[in-house]
Design a protein around this motif. Structure first.
Motif, PDB file in Angstrom:
ATOM      1  N   LYS A 720       0.854  -1.183   0.000  1.00  0.00           N
ATOM      2  CA  LYS A 720       0.000   0.000   0.000  1.00  0.00           C
ATOM      3  C   LYS A 720       0.892   1.236   0.000  1.00  0.00           C
ATOM      4  CE  LYS A 720      -3.513  -2.748   0.537  1.00  0.00           C
ATOM      5  NZ  LYS A 720      -4.404  -3.058  -0.608  1.00  0.00           N
ATOM      6  N   ARG A 776       1.983   4.011  -8.926  1.00  0.00           N
ATOM      7  CA  ARG A 776       0.850   4.412  -8.092  1.00  0.00           C
ATOM      8  C   ARG A 776       0.902   5.909  -7.776  1.00  0.00           C
ATOM      9  NH1 ARG A 776      -2.030   0.253  -5.528  1.00  0.00           N
ATOM     10  NH2 ARG A 776      -2.177  -1.407  -7.091  1.00  0.00           N
ATOM     11  N   GLN A 780      -1.968   8.711  -8.909  1.00  0.00           N
ATOM     12  CA  GLN A 780      -2.659   9.547  -7.935  1.00  0.00           C
ATOM     13  C   GLN A 780      -2.362  11.022  -8.180  1.00  0.00           C
ATOM     14  OE1 GLN A 780      -4.964   8.742  -5.775  1.00  0.00           O
ATOM     15  NE2 GLN A 780      -4.835   6.597  -6.374  1.00  0.00           N
ATOM     16  N   ILE A 783      -4.613  12.368 -10.809  1.00  0.00           N
ATOM     17  CA  ILE A 783      -5.969  12.617 -10.302  1.00  0.00           C
ATOM     18  C   ILE A 783      -6.017  13.915  -9.507  1.00  0.00           C
ATOM     19  CG2 ILE A 783      -7.766  11.728  -8.763  1.00  0.00           C
ATOM     20  CD1 ILE A 783      -6.812   8.904  -9.488  1.00  0.00           C
ATOM     21  N   TRP A 784      -5.010  14.120  -8.644  1.00  0.00           N
ATOM     22  CA  TRP A 784      -4.988  15.345  -7.832  1.00  0.00           C
ATOM     23  C   TRP A 784      -4.860  16.588  -8.699  1.00  0.00           C
ATOM     24  CZ3 TRP A 784      -0.777  12.768  -4.361  1.00  0.00           C
ATOM     25  CH2 TRP A 784      -1.382  11.812  -3.539  1.00  0.00           C
ATOM     26  N   THR A 945      -3.962   7.737   3.337  1.00  0.00           N
ATOM     27  CA  THR A 945      -4.292   7.007   2.121  1.00  0.00           C
ATOM     28  C   THR A 945      -4.564   7.993   0.987  1.00  0.00           C
ATOM     29  OG1 THR A 945      -6.644   6.958   2.628  1.00  0.00           O
ATOM     30  CG2 THR A 945      -5.284   5.144   3.492  1.00  0.00           C
ATOM     31  N   ALA A 946      -4.676   7.455  -0.223  1.00  0.00           N
ATOM     32  CA  ALA A 946      -4.925   8.304  -1.384  1.00  0.00           C
ATOM     33  C   ALA A 946      -6.265   9.005  -1.275  1.00  0.00           C
ATOM     34  CB  ALA A 946      -4.858   7.460  -2.665  1.00  0.00           C
ATOM     35  N   GLU A 947      -7.281   8.323  -0.753  1.00  0.00           N
ATOM     36  CA  GLU A 947      -8.598   8.938  -0.611  1.00  0.00           C
ATOM     37  C   GLU A 947      -8.570  10.062   0.420  1.00  0.00           C
ATOM     38  OE1 GLU A 947     -12.480   9.830  -1.251  1.00  0.00           O
ATOM     39  OE2 GLU A 947     -11.156   8.527  -2.422  1.00  0.00           O
ATOM     40  N   GLU A 948      -7.870   9.826   1.531  1.00  0.00           N
ATOM     41  CA  GLU A 948      -7.755  10.881   2.545  1.00  0.00           C
ATOM     42  C   GLU A 948      -6.955  12.061   2.013  1.00  0.00           C
ATOM     43  OE1 GLU A 948      -7.865   8.064   6.555  1.00  0.00           O
ATOM     44  OE2 GLU A 948      -5.965   8.507   5.552  1.00  0.00           O
ATOM     45  N   ARG A 950      -6.892  12.997  -1.096  1.00  0.00           N
ATOM     46  CA  ARG A 950      -7.786  13.714  -2.020  1.00  0.00           C
ATOM     47  C   ARG A 950      -8.702  14.661  -1.255  1.00  0.00           C
ATOM     48  NH1 ARG A 950     -12.668  13.902  -3.816  1.00  0.00           N
ATOM     49  NH2 ARG A 950     -13.348  12.335  -2.331  1.00  0.00           N
ATOM     50  N   ARG A 951      -9.200  14.204  -0.107  1.00  0.00           N
ATOM     51  CA  ARG A 951     -10.077  15.076   0.684  1.00  0.00           C
ATOM     52  C   ARG A 951      -9.318  16.281   1.247  1.00  0.00           C
ATOM     53  NH1 ARG A 951     -12.468  10.052   2.432  1.00  0.00           N
ATOM     54  NH2 ARG A 951     -11.177  10.037   4.303  1.00  0.00           N
ATOM     55  N   ALA A 954      -9.037  18.676  -1.804  1.00  0.00           N
ATOM     56  CA  ALA A 954     -10.236  19.000  -2.571  1.00  0.00           C
ATOM     57  C   ALA A 954     -10.944  20.233  -2.030  1.00  0.00           C
ATOM     58  CB  ALA A 954     -11.198  17.813  -2.584  1.00  0.00           C
TER      59      ALA A 954
END
Length: 961
Positions: A720, A776, A780, A783-784, A945-948, A950-951, A954
């Motif tokens: 990860k 990875r 990411q 995306i960012w 993590t990648a999702e965190e 992103r938040r 964002a």
């Protein structure tokens, strides 16, 4: 004795001077120069001298006073033996005359067939007997010197030659020479433009109609265009070519022209269908010409001579083949006769020119124009043949005939339903497809419903009824129909209604196609998505889904206690290597059958991967019965497997994880527990059954087991990538993230990089791990960057090891990663440690320069902990300097001074600074005041993590220290 030696030396010097004087020319006859003639050929009035050392003595032409003088000229390079020419000019007018001496670099006339003269700079320097030195003029095609003749003067000129050959020497009036060059340049531009348009047109024609003759003709046109660009001197406009570099390009162009001419002749006449010897001879000939291109770099004259002989041979042999094939009525050969005859005439004229029989100055431009004309006729011949077929002739085929041919070519079956008469007609191909008697499918629609699969009948009937009711639309229906032998075939019906004058549907017409293979392939893909290809057992995804469903039921029904058994064959790799992969596959099939026989209907078995199998046990909730079942599995696997004339004995390590209602877990966690128990059984000798205990999680495997686990970690998606924020100290906003890899070990839990990177470095696994992290991170980052557009863009940092930096494929790997992700240039930054760079600074400088040119950002990690010198640091293309945490954390009175020095030095070198290890708000404030741009550490958050991540970027929320 010394006096005697001196006398001898003086005598030899006198003899040498006398020999030079004796070999010097008698008084020259000057060439009269006046303003009435634009150009004078000086070559007949030139006297040539071979090498006589680095100096020459000559007698000048008689001056205005009639006195003959002697001058000595030295070469530009002492110690050389150049060739010389001498000529004299006399101004017979009362005015000063300016003229230019022109010696062209290349002249096709007289260049020769064998060992040809491919051109070079001819004159190194011209020395006059009086007056100013002639000034060299800039010219890519000739050696041009401006000379000035005073009224009534007689001047002798000594020219030092670079080569022994001087094909032409003219004295030109400057304005007349300029007019000649301008007119010739205009002509060359027109010819080159026509050649370029012709090459482009043939290339476009190849794209439109990709027959073999078009790329061959286009290649020939491009080869001629390249030859003209070299011959006209246009290549100098685009490439920096050395003075003698034209020789290599000219020889290579002649070899390529010969090769493309051969390819065109072979492709146009389609010689491979006439006799195999044509293909063999052409292939060998083409290989030889390809070798000539390489030979041109080593010995250009030899390569050009062979290429010219090849062109002449090809023209003659080609005409013989064309005439031979035309005699047998081959259309292509007949159409090519006029063009090839013209080519043969061009080759003959070119041969007379290079042999010196045609010497007019207009011969060379005429030959270039003739070559373009030949290629143009070749293009017209190709176009005439390619577009003369019936497929392109207008008016020869009606639209209905085209549709009928298209339907026949597609292989579809005509389907016609006469709605008022309720009668379906299909073409006879449908009867053959289903194996029924002719006409058996013709009849009412209800007859078709009897043949359609029972599960598809309602859909088939509804689709036809909808078309009739709505009087519009299209039918596109997949259905199964029974063949004569009882099996079902998949058909696709595409039809549309035909409405009569009364507004009702009178017919429904379309086609039926066989899609059985397509449906079978889809079913196979669906099967392969959840099944193992070898054993047919469920794969890990389907097994996990079934276990997840069982755990959901277990929450509501206490009687359901799912148990996971994971088994791994002991020493299977050694067995597989010993008996071969085919026998190894047979062993796996035997194991799968034995396991399946032990299961009850409610249980499941799957193949996880390789020699590892998983079992979901729902029929036995009692722990003792579960242990007995596991023992039955172990005994079943111990039975020998008979292969050919030998027996193979197998054992397995079995891990058991029993569902505990008091501590519910997810499906992945229960499988991981069984895997930990299985590894524990394997570690203590194998051929054992181990039931999972929580204490097993803290038991560490040995190094070899950890290495084997890491090899499978990427496949199992156990690695990860987390991202630690890097913030702007000025406004505390997110500037980027540093990628940190974590290993979610099935037994040991989450492992930080420090616990496995050293082992990965030694075994070479760090390359795969590093490439995984790079990919990875780049994905990411893309995306960012699409989510938040800031200037400068968000960046991502990845640490690379020494084994990665020393790999030859690092640049190519990064190029592929960046191309797939589509990230901003410079936003993917590699962290390279200071000690790693200083291990081999010269090689590191080369690699880092290539990475910088690729658009990769570079950050020096851990600055201050190594031993780099400032002189080396200036050579490396770093754009970020990362200060080691030991300098960032408070550790004494000298910290601000050291930090200020490092930050100031980085600013002077044009680098930004990241402080690693900021723990408190006061640390961040102090670092910002010292001029540090970025910081990371506990003050700004742990890796997420990648999702965190992103938040975090964002929204408008800023990180707080």
């Amino acid at each position: 004795m010394l006096q005697f030696i001196r006398v001898i030396a003086a005598s030899l010097a006198m003899i040498t001077v006398m020999a030079m004087v004796a070999g010097a020319a008698h008084a020259l006859e000057p060439v009269s120069v006046n303003g009435d003639v634009d150009a004078i050929d000086l070559l007949p009035a030139v006297e040539s001298y071979s090498s006589q050392g680095d100096r020459i003595q000559i007698q000048t032409a008689p001056g205005a006073d009639g006195i003959v003088r002697r001058i000595e000229v030295r070469s530009k390079q002492p110690g050389t033996n150049p060739h010389w020419i001498v000529f004299a000019l006399a101004n017979t007018t009362d005015e000063q005359i300016d003229r230019i001496v022109v010696a062209p670099h290349f002249r096709l006339v007289g260049s020769g067939l064998v060992w040809p003269d491919l051109g070079a700079s001819r004159i190194a320097e011209i020395t006059p007997s009086q007056g100013f030195q002639p000034e060299r003029q800039d010219d890519d095609d000739a050696d041009v010197f401006r000379v000035t003749l005073d009224p009534g003067s007689r001047i002798t000129f000594v020219a030092e030659l670079r080569t022994a050959k001087l094909p032409q020497l003219y004295l030109w009036d400057p304005d007349a020479y300029k007019d000649k060059v301008n007119s010739l340049t205009l002509y060359k531009g027109i010819v080159l433009g026509i050649a370029g348009l012709l090459a482009l047109f043939l290339t476009i024609a190849f794209v439109v109609k990709g027959t073999a003759m078009f790329p061959a003709a286009a290649a020939l046109a491009w080869a001629v265009l390249a030859y003209l660009a070299i011959d006209f001197g246009f290549l100098h406009k685009f490439l920096a070519i050395a003075p003698d570099g034209d020789r290599v390009w000219r020889a290579g162009a002649e070899a390529v022209f010969s090769a493309t001419l051969l390819v065109f002749l072979f492709a146009y006449l389609n010689l491979n269908r006439w006799h195999v010897r044509y293909s063999v001879v052409s292939a060998l000939w083409l290989v030889a010409l390809a070798a000539l291109v390489g030979l041109a770099v080593i010995n250009a004259p030899v390569a050009a001579g062979v290429a010219r002989i090849s062109i002449a041979t090809l023209a003659v042999v080609g005409l013989l083949i064309i005439v031979f094939l035309a005699f047998y009525g081959y259309d292509r050969a007949v159409m090519l006769i006029p063009t090839w005859t013209l080519l043969l005439g061009w080759v003959a004229a070119a041969g007379l020119t290079i042999m010196g029989h045609l010497t007019n100055d207009l011969v060379q431009p005429a030959l270039t124009g003739g070559l373009v004309l030949v290629v143009m006729l070749i293009g017209f011949t190709v176009m005439q043949h390619a577009f003369a077929g019936s497929a392109f002739a207008p008016g020869l085929m009606t639209d209905s005939e085209r549709k009928a041919l298209a339907l026949t070519g597609s292989g579809d079956v005509v389907w016609d339903w006469d709605v008022p008469a309720d009668r379906i007609y299909v073409s006879p191909e449908a009867d053959q497809l289903l194996g029924v008697a002719p006409g058996a499918l013709d009849g009412p629609a209800s007859g078709w419903l009897d043949l359609v699969h029972i599960f598809d009948r309602d859909r088939f009937r509804t689709a036809l009824d909808a078309v009739i009711d709505q009087r519009r639309g299209r039918v596109s229906q997949d259905f199964r129909i029974r063949a004569a032998d009882g099996h079902y075939m998949w058909l696709n019906l595409k039809a549309r209604p035909v409405v009569g004058s009364d507004g009702e549907v009178v017919r429904c017409v379309g086609t039926v196609s066989d899609i059985t293979e397509q449906k079978t392939a889809e079913e196979r893909l669906l099967h392969d998505a959840v099944r193992d290809n070898l054993t047919g057992l469920p794969n890990r995804e389907l097994f996990t889904d079934r276990l997840d469903t069982a755990l959901t039921f277990a929450k509501n029904d206490p009687s359901i206690k799912p148990t996971v058994l994971l088994l791994d064959l002991d020493r299977y790799k050694q067995v597989n290597d010993a008996v071969g992969h085919s026998v190894g596959d047979s062993i796996l099939l035997t194991v799968s059958r034995r396991l399946s026989r032990l299961l009850k209907p409610r249980d499941s078995v799957c193949r996880i991967f390789g020699d590892q199998f998983g079992m979901l046990l729902l029929s036995e909730p009692d722990p003792e019965r579960i242990s007995a079942f596991a023992e039955a599995i172990r005994r079943s696997l111990r039975a020998p497997v008979a292969v050919a004339d030998r027996e193979i004995f197998l054992t397995a390590s079995i891990g058991v994880a029993i569902f505990d209602p008091q501590a519910p877990v997810k499906a992945d966690e229960l499988i991981k527990d069984a895997e930990i128990a299985m590894y524990h059984a394997k570690k203590i000798g194998g051929d054992r059954i181990e039931i999972f205990r929580p204490a097993m999680r803290v038991e560490r495997p040995d190094r070899s087991t950890l290495e084997a686990d890491l090899r499978r970690a990427i496949e199992r998606d156990e690695l990860k990538v987390l991202f630690q924020p890097v913030v702007h100290l000025q406004d505390r906003t997110i500037a980027g993230f540093e990628a940190i890899v974590r290993w979610e070990h099935p037994k040991l839990g989450r492992l930080p990089p420090a616990e496995f990177t050293a082992m990965a470095e030694e075994t070479g696994l760090i390359v795969d791990v590093g490439l995984f992290v790079l990919d990875r991170t780049a994905r990411q980052l893309s995306i960012w960057q699409r989510l938040v557009e800031v200037d400068p863009p968000l960046f991502g940092m990845v640490n690379i090891s020494s084994r990665q930096l020393l790999r030859q494929d690092l640049v190519q790997d990064l190029k592929a990663v960046m191309a797939r992700a589509g990230i901003e240039r410079g936003s993917l930054k590699l962290e390279v440690s200071e000690s790693l760079v200083m291990e081999n600074p010269e090689y590191a400088a080369q690699i880092l320069a290539q990475l910088s040119d690729l658009g990769v950002g570079l950050a020096m990690d851990g600055f201050g902990t190594g031993y780099s010198s400032l002189s080396y640091l200036q050579r490396f293309p770093f754009d970020l300097l990362k200060i080691d945490p030991s300098f960032v954390k408070p550790n004494g009175r000298g910290r601000p001074v050291i930090l200020r020095s490092i930050i100031g030095m980085a600013g002077d070198l044009g680098m930004e600074v990241i402080a690693d290890g900021a723990e408190t708000d006061s640390d961040a404030e102090e670092l910002g005041q010292l001029g540090c741009q970025f910081a990371q550490g506990e003050a700004f958050g742990d890796p997420v993590t990648a999702e965190e991540a992103r938040r975090l970027i964002a929204g408008p929320v800023r990180l707080r220290a």
